[in-house]
Write a protein that holds these residues in place. Structure first.
Motif, short mmCIF file in Angstrom:
data_model
loop_
_atom_site.label_atom_id
_atom_site.label_comp_id
_atom_site.label_asym_id
_atom_site.label_seq_id
_atom_site.Cartn_x
_atom_site.Cartn_y
_atom_site.Cartn_z
N GLU A 1 46.82 73.68 67.24
CA GLU A 1 46.79 75.12 67.57
C GLU A 1 47.28 75.36 68.99
O GLU A 1 47.11 74.53 69.88
CB GLU A 1 45.35 75.65 67.42
N GLN B 1 55.52 74.00 61.94
CA GLN B 1 55.26 75.00 62.98
C GLN B 1 56.41 74.86 63.99
O GLN B 1 56.55 73.85 64.65
CB GLN B 1 53.93 74.72 63.65
N LYS C 1 57.24 75.41 66.96
CA LYS C 1 56.86 75.77 68.33
C LYS C 1 56.93 74.59 69.29
O LYS C 1 56.54 74.71 70.44
CB LYS C 1 55.46 76.37 68.34
#
Ligand SMILES: Cc1cc2nc3c(=O)[nH]c(=O)nc-3n(C[C@H](O)[C@H](O)[C@H](O)COP(=O)(O)O)c2cc1C
Length: 149
Positions: free
Chosen positions: A61, A91, A93
């Motif tokens: 996260e 993800q 990111k």
């Protein structure tokens, strides 16, 4: 080299290293605010991701942190590593992938991961070559440990 999104950006060369149990999102955000050019996640187990461990997924996260953030992963074999990386890259990111071939903790060494990969050069090479398929910047953190391990 980082993901092309960061090419040409003038990043502070002082970075926050990966620290298990420490470089959680709040700490990364804090160091970023202090001026760190880049931050790393804690080391994250590919086996945990592959087995769907909620605890492990929570380690991926981020909380509105300024990029670039580099994810650090570890595994004891190529198959688990590649599956874990594939899950992590769902993800979009991460500025790069760091592979931990440095951890000296017995529970990590026992699984053939971390610093034990320096005693299994063919395995380490297979891992690194396998990662090319993701077309993502990769760096490997290594540590030479005592031969008694
Ligand atoms: C508590 C602690 C946790 C660490 N966790 C990681 C980790 O998850 N991944 C990693 O590559 N290195 C880890 N390291 C090693 C650090 O990233 C760093 O390489 C090491 O502390 C040497 O850096 P220094 O000379 O600036 O202290 C850890 C070190 C400490 C003290």
């Amino acid at each position: 080299m980082l993901d092309t999104r960061f090419a040409g950006k003038d990043l502070n060369p002082v970075w926050l290293a990966p620290l298990a149990g420490i470089t959680i999102p709040a700490v990364r955000k804090f160091y970023k605010a202090l001026g760190a050019g880049l931050t790393h996640t804690e080391m994250i187990s590919c086996a945990g991701l592959v087995h769907g461990s909620k605890k492990t997924f929570r380690m991926m996260e981020t909380f509105g942190e300024a990029p670039p953030v580099v994810i650090q992963l570890f595994a004891g074999d190529t198959d688990t590593l590649l599956k874990g990386v594939e899950l992590a890259l769902k993800q979009d990111k991460w500025a790069a992938i760091s592979i931990n071939m440095a951890c000296p903790m017995p529970k990590v060494l026992k699984k053939g991961a971390g610093a034990s990969l320096l005693k299994n050069i063919e395995g380490a090479e297979r891992m690194i070559k396998g990662l090319m398929v993701f077309q993502k910047p990769v760096w490997i953190k290594i540590r030479k440990i005592s031969d008694n391990y």
